[in-house]
Write a protein that holds these residues in place. Structure first.
Motif, PDB file in Angstrom:
ATOM      1  N   GLY A 307     -22.131 -54.971 -38.665  1.00  0.00           N
ATOM      2  CA  GLY A 307     -22.196 -56.417 -38.503  1.00  0.00           C
ATOM      3  C   GLY A 307     -20.849 -57.021 -38.197  1.00  0.00           C
ATOM      4  N   PHE A 308     -19.825 -56.529 -38.885  1.00  0.00           N
ATOM      5  CA  PHE A 308     -18.463 -57.012 -38.633  1.00  0.00           C
ATOM      6  C   PHE A 308     -18.019 -56.671 -37.215  1.00  0.00           C
ATOM      7  CE2 PHE A 308     -13.919 -55.907 -38.490  1.00  0.00           C
ATOM      8  CZ  PHE A 308     -13.369 -57.154 -38.758  1.00  0.00           C
ATOM      9  N   VAL A 309     -18.272 -55.412 -36.808  1.00  0.00           N
ATOM     10  CA  VAL A 309     -17.882 -54.984 -35.463  1.00  0.00           C
ATOM     11  C   VAL A 309     -18.634 -55.787 -34.410  1.00  0.00           C
ATOM     12  CG1 VAL A 309     -17.862 -53.045 -33.842  1.00  0.00           C
ATOM     13  CG2 VAL A 309     -17.293 -52.680 -36.252  1.00  0.00           C
ATOM     14  N   GLN A 310     -19.936 -56.031 -34.644  1.00  0.00           N
ATOM     15  CA  GLN A 310     -20.723 -56.818 -33.705  1.00  0.00           C
ATOM     16  C   GLN A 310     -20.125 -58.208 -33.536  1.00  0.00           C
ATOM     17  OE1 GLN A 310     -23.932 -55.516 -32.460  1.00  0.00           O
ATOM     18  NE2 GLN A 310     -23.817 -57.144 -30.949  1.00  0.00           N
ATOM     19  N   GLY A 311     -19.806 -58.852 -34.656  1.00  0.00           N
ATOM     20  CA  GLY A 311     -19.237 -60.184 -34.581  1.00  0.00           C
ATOM     21  C   GLY A 311     -17.901 -60.196 -33.881  1.00  0.00           C
ATOM     22  N   PHE A 375     -20.792 -38.752 -30.530  1.00  0.00           N
ATOM     23  CA  PHE A 375     -21.244 -37.910 -31.637  1.00  0.00           C
ATOM     24  C   PHE A 375     -20.069 -37.182 -32.285  1.00  0.00           C
ATOM     25  CE2 PHE A 375     -25.201 -37.468 -28.798  1.00  0.00           C
ATOM     26  CZ  PHE A 375     -25.685 -38.693 -29.245  1.00  0.00           C
ATOM     27  N   GLU A 376     -19.152 -36.681 -31.455  1.00  0.00           N
ATOM     28  CA  GLU A 376     -18.001 -35.948 -31.974  1.00  0.00           C
ATOM     29  C   GLU A 376     -17.123 -36.822 -32.857  1.00  0.00           C
ATOM     30  OE1 GLU A 376     -17.260 -32.711 -28.367  1.00  0.00           O
ATOM     31  OE2 GLU A 376     -16.106 -34.567 -28.432  1.00  0.00           O
ATOM     32  N   ARG A 377     -17.130 -38.117 -32.617  1.00  0.00           N
ATOM     33  CA  ARG A 377     -16.278 -39.027 -33.371  1.00  0.00           C
ATOM     34  C   ARG A 377     -16.985 -39.618 -34.581  1.00  0.00           C
ATOM     35  NH1 ARG A 377     -12.198 -41.428 -29.537  1.00  0.00           N
ATOM     36  NH2 ARG A 377     -12.216 -40.065 -27.740  1.00  0.00           N
ATOM     37  N   GLY A 378     -18.143 -39.076 -34.914  1.00  0.00           N
ATOM     38  CA  GLY A 378     -18.812 -39.511 -36.123  1.00  0.00           C
ATOM     39  C   GLY A 378     -19.790 -40.650 -35.941  1.00  0.00           C
ATOM     40  N   GLY A 379     -20.044 -41.036 -34.712  1.00  0.00           N
ATOM     41  CA  GLY A 379     -20.996 -42.115 -34.459  1.00  0.00           C
ATOM     42  C   GLY A 379     -22.298 -41.582 -33.901  1.00  0.00           C
ATOM     43  N   PHE A 380     -23.209 -42.469 -33.596  1.00  0.00           N
ATOM     44  CA  PHE A 380     -24.457 -42.066 -32.972  1.00  0.00           C
ATOM     45  C   PHE A 380     -24.892 -43.157 -32.005  1.00  0.00           C
ATOM     46  CE2 PHE A 380     -28.878 -40.859 -32.442  1.00  0.00           C
ATOM     47  CZ  PHE A 380     -28.751 -39.490 -32.312  1.00  0.00           C
ATOM     48  N   ALA A 381     -25.612 -42.766 -30.973  1.00  0.00           N
ATOM     49  CA  ALA A 381     -26.072 -43.722 -29.962  1.00  0.00           C
ATOM     50  C   ALA A 381     -27.482 -43.367 -29.533  1.00  0.00           C
ATOM     51  CB  ALA A 381     -25.137 -43.702 -28.757  1.00  0.00           C
ATOM     52  N   ASP A 382     -28.265 -44.375 -29.244  1.00  0.00           N
ATOM     53  CA  ASP A 382     -29.611 -44.154 -28.734  1.00  0.00           C
ATOM     54  C   ASP A 382     -29.995 -45.360 -27.897  1.00  0.00           C
ATOM     55  OD1 ASP A 382     -31.954 -42.879 -28.245  1.00  0.00           O
ATOM     56  OD2 ASP A 382     -32.832 -43.205 -30.218  1.00  0.00           O
ATOM     57  N   THR A 383     -30.977 -45.169 -27.032  1.00  0.00           N
ATOM     58  CA  THR A 383     -31.466 -46.231 -26.163  1.00  0.00           C
ATOM     59  C   THR A 383     -32.903 -46.561 -26.518  1.00  0.00           C
ATOM     60  OG1 THR A 383     -30.032 -45.512 -24.353  1.00  0.00           O
ATOM     61  CG2 THR A 383     -31.883 -46.924 -23.785  1.00  0.00           C
ATOM     62  N   MET A 384     -33.211 -47.844 -26.587  1.00  0.00           N
ATOM     63  CA  MET A 384     -34.571 -48.294 -26.888  1.00  0.00           C
ATOM     64  C   MET A 384     -35.089 -49.088 -25.693  1.00  0.00           C
ATOM     65  SD  MET A 384     -35.835 -50.521 -30.151  1.00  0.00           S
ATOM     66  CE  MET A 384     -34.564 -51.743 -29.933  1.00  0.00           C
ATOM     67  N   GLY A 406     -26.456 -55.734 -37.864  1.00  0.00           N
ATOM     68  CA  GLY A 406     -26.137 -55.356 -39.234  1.00  0.00           C
ATOM     69  C   GLY A 406     -26.418 -53.904 -39.545  1.00  0.00           C
ATOM     70  N   LYS A 407     -27.207 -53.263 -38.681  1.00  0.00           N
ATOM     71  CA  LYS A 407     -27.518 -51.835 -38.841  1.00  0.00           C
ATOM     72  C   LYS A 407     -26.818 -51.000 -37.787  1.00  0.00           C
ATOM     73  CE  LYS A 407     -32.107 -52.873 -40.717  1.00  0.00           C
ATOM     74  NZ  LYS A 407     -31.992 -54.340 -40.611  1.00  0.00           N
ATOM     75  N   ALA A 408     -26.522 -51.598 -36.653  1.00  0.00           N
ATOM     76  CA  ALA A 408     -25.866 -50.865 -35.565  1.00  0.00           C
ATOM     77  C   ALA A 408     -25.220 -51.875 -34.630  1.00  0.00           C
ATOM     78  CB  ALA A 408     -26.874 -50.007 -34.805  1.00  0.00           C
ATOM     79  N   LEU A 409     -24.283 -51.409 -33.831  1.00  0.00           N
ATOM     80  CA  LEU A 409     -23.711 -52.223 -32.770  1.00  0.00           C
ATOM     81  C   LEU A 409     -24.733 -52.303 -31.644  1.00  0.00           C
ATOM     82  CD1 LEU A 409     -21.301 -53.699 -31.441  1.00  0.00           C
ATOM     83  CD2 LEU A 409     -20.540 -51.474 -30.579  1.00  0.00           C
ATOM     84  N   VAL A 410     -25.106 -53.504 -31.241  1.00  0.00           N
ATOM     85  CA  VAL A 410     -26.178 -53.693 -30.274  1.00  0.00           C
ATOM     86  C   VAL A 410     -25.618 -54.221 -28.969  1.00  0.00           C
ATOM     87  CG1 VAL A 410     -28.433 -54.722 -29.867  1.00  0.00           C
ATOM     88  CG2 VAL A 410     -27.644 -54.362 -32.207  1.00  0.00           C
TER      89      VAL A 410
END
Length: 413
Positions: A307-311, A375-384, A406-410
């Motif tokens: 949420g902080f990163v998104q803002g 992924f290597e840097r500890g994050g995850f990404a997906d497309t909806m 608040g759950k992921a960067l969108v």
């Protein structure tokens, strides 16, 4: 395949069937996140009983005979778990169906086997002056059979349509019926024919009805000219209105692609590369990121507070990018692009020139290869994938962002 003294060798038995643990493990996953994550973490998970690689119709029939459960797998790049083998399954891998026929210059069609890699097909056609016009982001790691089985859509669908608009016929094999052709037959088609009305049923069947082995596809001559341009809009609703106006004008653009402010900011797409940050800052960031302890946590640390990163990103974002493209004969592209440009400008767009459009065109498939570093840097990404009518599109965009925030960067395009 099996592991021999000289490495991997192909078993050329009438039907190559493997129970090798490595072959079964490879067939136990596609790019569905849970299986991929388990593999990276070294966690055990269920695998199919066996894997086979048929290369003829007869071998496919043999591979399905007497089976209650099977899974059809092409490139294994799906992200929904649909091509994942489980205990009790036989995985039927179509990669040995890799032949490409000749283009019929009268009907503008070509016969392609199901295991052909998408980029290989497009390169083959381009060398002969043709194009399929199908350009999904996964084109380099997906197969023609997978496109048909999963009802694939591509980045140029506003001009060429989606895969079901390109298929005129297919050959398939099912345990109950055997080998048959649906729609337009080809030189390699079996004698048994099923009603053409079955074609939409097999397109999108995802291997549940049997194995698609060959497809007849519509192709087009390579476009004589291409026109691309980028436009900046102040916000998503205004840009969506411009898109609606452009599409309903029936000008048949090849590309109409919008990036929201966050996606635009992160991608830096409204300005030439390198303009957002000074060189010394980039060099310093690169030096810090090269430290192993930092590299592994570059994304993991900030994304613990999505949420902080998104803002933060939203506060730095300003405007969104719309890419518009036309292609075809110069006599058609010229007037259509002029009319389209006028419509977009009248709808509130700021002209960014050709550079953002051509930059998108030349890097349009790069996103598929940018996830591994995440992924290597500890994050995850997906497309909806989300669809809605024009009248509800802006509301759906806001509601999805609100639900995920608040759950992921969108970000969205």
């Amino acid at each position: 395949m099996r592991c021999g003294a000289g490495g991997y060798v192909c078993d050329v038995a009438p039907l190559s069937i493997s129970t090798d643990p490595l072959d079964r493990l490879a067939a136990a996953r596609d790019l569905w996140p849970s299986g991929t994550l388990a593999l990276w973490l070294g966690e055990p998970y269920a695998v199919p009983d066996e894997v086979c690689w048929p290369s003829t119709d007869a071998e496919v029939v043999e591979s399905l005979t007497g089976l209650r459960r099977w899974v059809v797998q092409g490139a294994g790049s799906g992200v929904c778990g649909g091509a994942v083998g489980r205990p009790g399954d036989r995985v039927v891998d179509t990669k040995r169906f890799h032949r490409i026929g000749e283009v019929d210059p009268v009907t503008w069609t070509i016969e392609v086997e199901a295991g052909v890699n998408g980029q290989h097909l497009e390169d083959h056609l381009a060398a002969r002056g043709w194009t399929l016009g199908h350009s999904p982001s996964s084109i380099g790691c997906s197969t023609v059979g997978g496109w048909v089985a999963a009802r694939s859509a591509g980045q140029f669908s506003s001009r060429y349509g989606v895969i079901e608009d390109m298929v005129v016929g297919l050959d398939a094999i099912s345990p109950a019926v055997g080998a048959f052709v649906v729609g337009v037959a080809g030189p390699s088609s079996p004698e048994q024919r099923l009603p053409a009305s079955w074609l939409p049923i097999w397109i999108g069947s995802e291997g549940t009805l049997g194995v698609i082995v060959r497809v007849r596809l519509r192709v087009r001559p390579t476009p004589a000219t291409r026109w691309f341009r980028g436009y900046r809009f102040s916000d998503v609703p205004t840009a969506l209105e411009a898109m609606r106006t452009l599409m309903q004008a029936e000008l048949w653009p090849s590309v109409v692609r919008l990036y929201d402010p966050v996606d635009t900011r992160i991608g830096g797409k409204t300005k030439p590369k390198g303009e957002h940050a000074p060189a010394w800052w980039k060099r310093w960031l690169a030096a810090v990121d090269a430290l192993p302890a930092i590299h592994r946590r570059t994304l993991a640390m900030p994304l613990t507070l999505p949420g902080f990163v998104q803002g933060l990103v939203e506060s730095l974002a300003s405007g969104c990018l719309l890419i518009v493209g036309f292609e075809g004969d110069a006599a058609v592209v010229g007037p259509a692009s002029l009319a389209g440009h006028a419509l977009v400008m009248a709808a509130g767009g700021d002209d960014l020139g050709e550079e953002p459009g051509w930059r998108w065109f030349h890097s349009r498939h790069a996103v598929s290869y940018k996830l591994m570093p995440v992924f290597e840097r500890g994050g995850f990404a997906d497309t909806m994938e989300v669809a809605a009518p024009w009248s509800r599109l802006a509301a759906v965009y806001e509601r999805v962002r609100s639900a995920v925030r608040g759950k992921a960067l969108v970000m969205a395009h």
